[in-house]
Enzyme design. Structure first.
Site, short mmCIF file in Angstrom:
data_model
loop_
_atom_site.label_atom_id
_atom_site.label_comp_id
_atom_site.label_asym_id
_atom_site.label_seq_id
_atom_site.Cartn_x
_atom_site.Cartn_y
_atom_site.Cartn_z
N LYS A 148 -8.29 -6.88 8.06
CA LYS A 148 -9.05 -5.64 8.07
C LYS A 148 -10.17 -5.75 9.11
O LYS A 148 -10.08 -6.54 10.04
CB LYS A 148 -9.61 -5.36 6.67
N ASP B 35 -8.23 -1.53 -0.45
CA ASP B 35 -9.54 -1.16 0.09
C ASP B 35 -10.65 -1.22 -0.96
O ASP B 35 -11.84 -1.33 -0.61
CB ASP B 35 -9.49 0.25 0.69
N SER C 285 0.82 -1.22 0.00
CA SER C 285 0.00 0.00 0.00
C SER C 285 0.85 1.26 0.00
O SER C 285 0.61 2.20 0.78
CB SER C 285 -0.95 0.00 1.21
#
Length: 443
Positions: free
Chosen positions: A349, A322, A204
């Site tokens: 998550k 996401d 990320s």
């Protein structure tokens, strides 16, 4: 502060009529930017103004935590938040912080607590208590803070910090970029600065870029050596006025809806200048035939007349995990199987975002295979798409599971979303905007 909407225990979705339509909406302010700006403003010297913050539970949790730490927070004006930064100084005494389900807030508050000589207890929702923080906890211990966790790095965690933190520090880059974000945020306040070495490949990266960008808006520069080493000299955050753009993660739902319905959807507060990594999701929609017009302050997505295509090869979502659940909901309507990779971080998550959508898609007759960091989703048969009956979709207290199934429910009859209110974590008005778009499609 805007009042939070109320939600029923479940929500039955009605598919949207077929046919093209045009819809315009503004997105909620970016959660990622809002939380970073609030945290940095609290560490700055003087009063900062954050305009157009994303009204959501994560934001409300952040404000509450800052107030408990003795930071002046004024949200009396609509679309504007004033934060009286104290340069890293906080109110004395024991403080208990409740971060709810906000992982960004949790990680930032652990770092903030490392600057406080007094005791800070950081806790949150049961789903947040299941998310790992061990590598961040270990890093803060290396810097000189004392942290006590009953479950080896999970919340609740008690922190006793010091203004004499010292680096350098090493962190693994494979679990969460939020660990790095929290360390970077406090780094300018550490005497002598801080050098952070990243072990392995950083996941990320766009979220780290986002952090570095927001730090620069407050006057702090970071030397980034190819994401392997980040060097932050001792500096002062300068208070200022910051505008928060629309949330690119939220944009993915409308981009998917436009693409699947052959619709035209304009997003009024997110444009080509964004540094949010999830904006790249629009490129995936283009590969499926959508036309995307990116202007300075807005984005227009025009879906194809008919989706009868598929991706050429696997789709790597490492840089935008996401919005991977949004892609999962588009996959059943493509012409052949979709292989999605780069999903390792989804296991930790708000819920397991590989196992949970796999389970729920299978309820609908979708053939799904899953691996440690990948999924393979087959097209949905036409006979199943027309089958009546109600299928209850469990959302697992996860806002992204709920919102992504809104995409599926716009095409597939019989979806009942359980706990639809979990969207309040980042997008309280999601179902209202979803229905507004549906109403336009019926005209």
């Amino acid at each position: 502060m805007a009042a939070a909407p109320t939600f029923p225990a479940f929500l039955d979705l009605e598919p949207w009529p077929q046919g093209s339509f045009h819809f315009e909406t503004a997105l909620p302010g970016s959660k990622s930017l809002t939380l970073r700006d609030c945290a940095i403003a609290a560490l700055a010297d003087g009063q900062s103004t954050v305009r157009f913050p994303g009204e959501a539970d994560d934001y409300w949790r952040m404000k509450d935590c800052l107030r408990r730490l003795g930071i002046g927070v004024d949200d009396s004006r609509e679309d504007e938040l004033r934060i009286a930064g104290r340069g890293g100084n906080f109110a004395p005494g024991r403080v208990e912080l409740d971060v709810g389900q906000s992982a960004v807030t949790a990680r930032l508050m652990l770092a903030f607590a490392a600057l406080r000589p007094d005791e800070t207890v950081v806790d949150g929702h049961i789903s947040m208590q299941k998310r790992p923080n061990k590598d961040l906890v270990d890093a803060l211990r290396t810097l000189g803070a004392v942290l006590d966790s009953s479950n080896d790095g999970y919340l609740p965690t008690t922190v006793r910090g010091t203004r004499s933190l010292r680096g350098p520090v090493r962190v693994p880059g494979t679990i969460s970029s939020q660990y790095l974000t929290s360390l970077l945020t406090i780094a300018p306040l550490i005497e002598g600065g801080l050098t952070i070495e990243v072990e392995g490949d950083l996941t990320s990266k766009p979220y780290v870029d986002l952090t570095l960008d927001e730090m620069s808006k407050f006057g702090v520069r970071v030397e980034n050596r190819d994401y392997r080493k980040l060097v932050v000299t001792q500096q002062v955050y300068r208070a200022g006025v910051i505008d928060v753009e629309g949330d690119a993660s939220a944009a993915s739902y409308f981009a998917a809806l436009a693409t699947l319905h052959g619709a035209s959807i304009r997003l009024g507060n997110l444009g080509s200048g964004t540094r949010q990594g999830d904006y790249a999701f629009l490129g995936l929609c283009e590969k499926l035939g959508a036309r995307v017009t990116r202007a300075a302050g807005s984005t227009l997505i025009e879906g194809p007349r008919q989706i009868a295509t598929a991706f050429d090869g696997s789709v790597d979502m490492t840089s935008m995990p996401d919005v991977a659940p949004t892609l999962m909901m588009m996959a059943p309507f493509l012409s052949r199987a979709t292989h999605i990779t780069g999903l390792a971080t989804l296991r930790v998550k708000e819920c397991d975002r590989i196992a949970a959508p796999t389970r729920e898609l299978r309820k609908l007759g979708v053939s799904v295979e899953e691996g440690p960091d990948w999924m393979r989703i087959e097209p949905l048969s036409a006979s199943r798409a027309a089958t009546p009956g109600v299928v209850e979709i469990e959302t697992y207290h996860d806002h992204r599971i709920a919102m992504c199934f809104g995409v599926l429910g716009s095409l597939l009859p019989g979806l009942r979303i359980l706990d639809p209110g979990c969207v309040a974590k980042t997008y309280p008005n999601y179902w209202r905007d979803w229905q507004r778009a549906r109403n336009v499609s019926r005209r």
